[in-house]
Design a protein around this motif. Structure first.
Motif, PDB file in Angstrom:
ATOM      1  N   ARG A 103      -4.558   8.837   3.898  1.00  0.00           N
ATOM      2  CA  ARG A 103      -5.181   8.065   2.822  1.00  0.00           C
ATOM      3  C   ARG A 103      -4.321   6.837   2.545  1.00  0.00           C
ATOM      4  O   ARG A 103      -3.108   6.858   2.728  1.00  0.00           O
ATOM      5  N   ARG A 104      -4.973   5.802   2.037  1.00  0.00           N
ATOM      6  CA  ARG A 104      -4.246   4.580   1.670  1.00  0.00           C
ATOM      7  C   ARG A 104      -4.809   4.043   0.356  1.00  0.00           C
ATOM      8  O   ARG A 104      -6.023   4.083   0.129  1.00  0.00           O
ATOM      9  N   ALA A 105      -3.924   3.554  -0.506  1.00  0.00           N
ATOM     10  CA  ALA A 105      -4.363   2.972  -1.774  1.00  0.00           C
ATOM     11  C   ALA A 105      -3.335   1.962  -2.242  1.00  0.00           C
ATOM     12  O   ALA A 105      -2.179   1.977  -1.811  1.00  0.00           O
TER      13      ALA A 105
ATOM     14  N   ALA B 168      -8.858   8.087  -2.880  1.00  0.00           N
ATOM     15  CA  ALA B 168      -8.931   7.339  -1.623  1.00  0.00           C
ATOM     16  C   ALA B 168      -9.575   8.177  -0.524  1.00  0.00           C
ATOM     17  O   ALA B 168      -9.424   9.400  -0.477  1.00  0.00           O
TER      18      ALA B 168
ATOM     19  N   ASP C 233      -4.431   5.730  -7.390  1.00  0.00           N
ATOM     20  CA  ASP C 233      -5.654   5.566  -6.595  1.00  0.00           C
ATOM     21  C   ASP C 233      -5.673   6.435  -5.335  1.00  0.00           C
ATOM     22  O   ASP C 233      -6.725   6.565  -4.697  1.00  0.00           O
ATOM     23  N   LEU C 234      -4.542   7.013  -4.976  1.00  0.00           N
ATOM     24  CA  LEU C 234      -4.538   7.916  -3.811  1.00  0.00           C
ATOM     25  C   LEU C 234      -5.458   9.113  -4.031  1.00  0.00           C
ATOM     26  O   LEU C 234      -6.027   9.654  -3.084  1.00  0.00           O
TER      27      LEU C 234
ATOM     28  N   HIS D 207       0.816  -1.207   0.000  1.00  0.00           N
ATOM     29  CA  HIS D 207       0.000   0.000   0.000  1.00  0.00           C
ATOM     30  C   HIS D 207       0.853   1.262   0.000  1.00  0.00           C
ATOM     31  O   HIS D 207       1.992   1.264   0.460  1.00  0.00           O
TER      32      HIS D 207
END
Length: 316
Positions: free
Chosen positions: A40-42, A51, A47-48, A24
């Motif tokens: 945030r996590r992605a 997120a 994708d951040l 991640h």
């Protein structure tokens, strides 16, 4: 292609920091309201942008952590999640400076987005003065703390200091000054060295940092040292006499800086930074919300030095 991320990647997030841990990416940055810490996590860098932003801490109603929450960074230090951030007791400017000090919060759970965070207090340094922009790195099997701080005996806003850590929020050694604003490009508007970030390549350890006022003059400088040398001896460090990443008038990207480093899913080196897409700022640039998070890959030349290029133009 990794070079085709949107520009910006995330709007209105300054001082961006991205940490890759296992599968991640974790993202943290200053929010325009300067009132909270959010993560945030992605699974991918792209994708951040979409997120969910999870608030893990909010500023106090009063006291030393009640205003201007700046430039947070998320680190995993000896299996403990730690967020460093700068905070002030008010928005008052004294002797030309805000009143920030560095603080830390920690989480001992596996998941920093859902785990419990507790306050660890101020990270104390020998001088009680304006301090901000701390980062952590491991080098020569030791934990290091690198930050920006004002020395009242030295003209300007902030210099860069390094110390070994005893715990993630307390120093083990007396600090050494690695750099101070000395070149013209470090002293436009304000004399500033701040926002350090660390990356290793080959047999060198590099420290990038940001200089000058936070408008179109903001830019990045570079320090480096042999990986076998003693980092606590300032004479072992070298400094670029020219900025290594700066405003692109052609691409309409202004004041790139306050960077961090990460890698793509394929292992390419990535520069993470903020920039604006205009120069017409009303009032204090710090209260203009449109410093946006951007990312780009970069390369290394035949001498093993980073080649950051220039900030790419805005693109969806």
């Amino acid at each position: 292609m990794s070079s085709h991320w949107p520009v910006p990647l995330i709007a209105q997030r300054a001082d961006p920091f991205i940490l890759r841990h296992r599968q991640h990416y974790y993202f943290i940055a200053s929010v325009p309201e300067y009132d909270r810490l959010e993560l945030r996590r992605a699974a991918t860098l792209a994708d951040l942008a979409a997120a969910e932003a999870v608030v893990v801490w909010k500023k106090h109603a009063s006291g030393e952590m009640s205003e201007l929450i700046w430039a947070p960074e998320l680190h995993l230090i000896d299996n403990v999640w730690v967020i460093y951030f700068a905070a002030a007791p008010s928005r008052e400017i004294k002797d030309g400076l805000f009143q920030h000090r560095m603080f830390a919060i920690a989480c001992h759970d596996d998941d920093p987005l859902t785990g419990a965070w507790h306050e660890c207090g101020q990270v104390m340094t020998p001088i009680d003065s304006f301090a901000l922009d701390a980062t952590h790195f491991v080098h020569q099997d030791r934990n290091w703390y690198l930050w920006a701080q004002k020395d009242p005996a030295i003209p300007g806003n902030s210099n860069l200091y390094l110390a070994e850590l005893e715990t993630p929020w307390s120093l083990k050694s007396a600090p050494v000054m690695l750099s101070r604003p000395e070149f013209d490009w470090e002293c436009v508007g304000f004399s500033v060295n701040e926002g350090p970030a660390v990356i290793r390549h080959g047999n060198r350890l590099f420290v990038s940092y940001s200089a000058s006022a936070t408008d179109e003059n903001y830019c990045m400088g570079l320090l480096w040292i042999d990986v076998a040398a003693d980092p606590m001896k300032a004479e072992n460090w070298q400094k670029s006499p020219q900025p290594v990443f700066k405003t692109s008038w052609e691409n309409r990207q202004f004041g790139p800086g306050h960077n961090s480093f990460t890698v793509t899913e394929q292992g390419e080196d990535v520069l993470v930074y903020h920039a604006r897409d205009y120069t017409e700022i009303e009032g204090d640039p710090l209260y203009d919300p449109n410093r946006h998070t951007c990312i780009k890959t970069f390369t290394w030349d035949s001498d093993g030095m980073p080649v950051f290029g220039e900030p790419p133009a805005a693109v969806d």
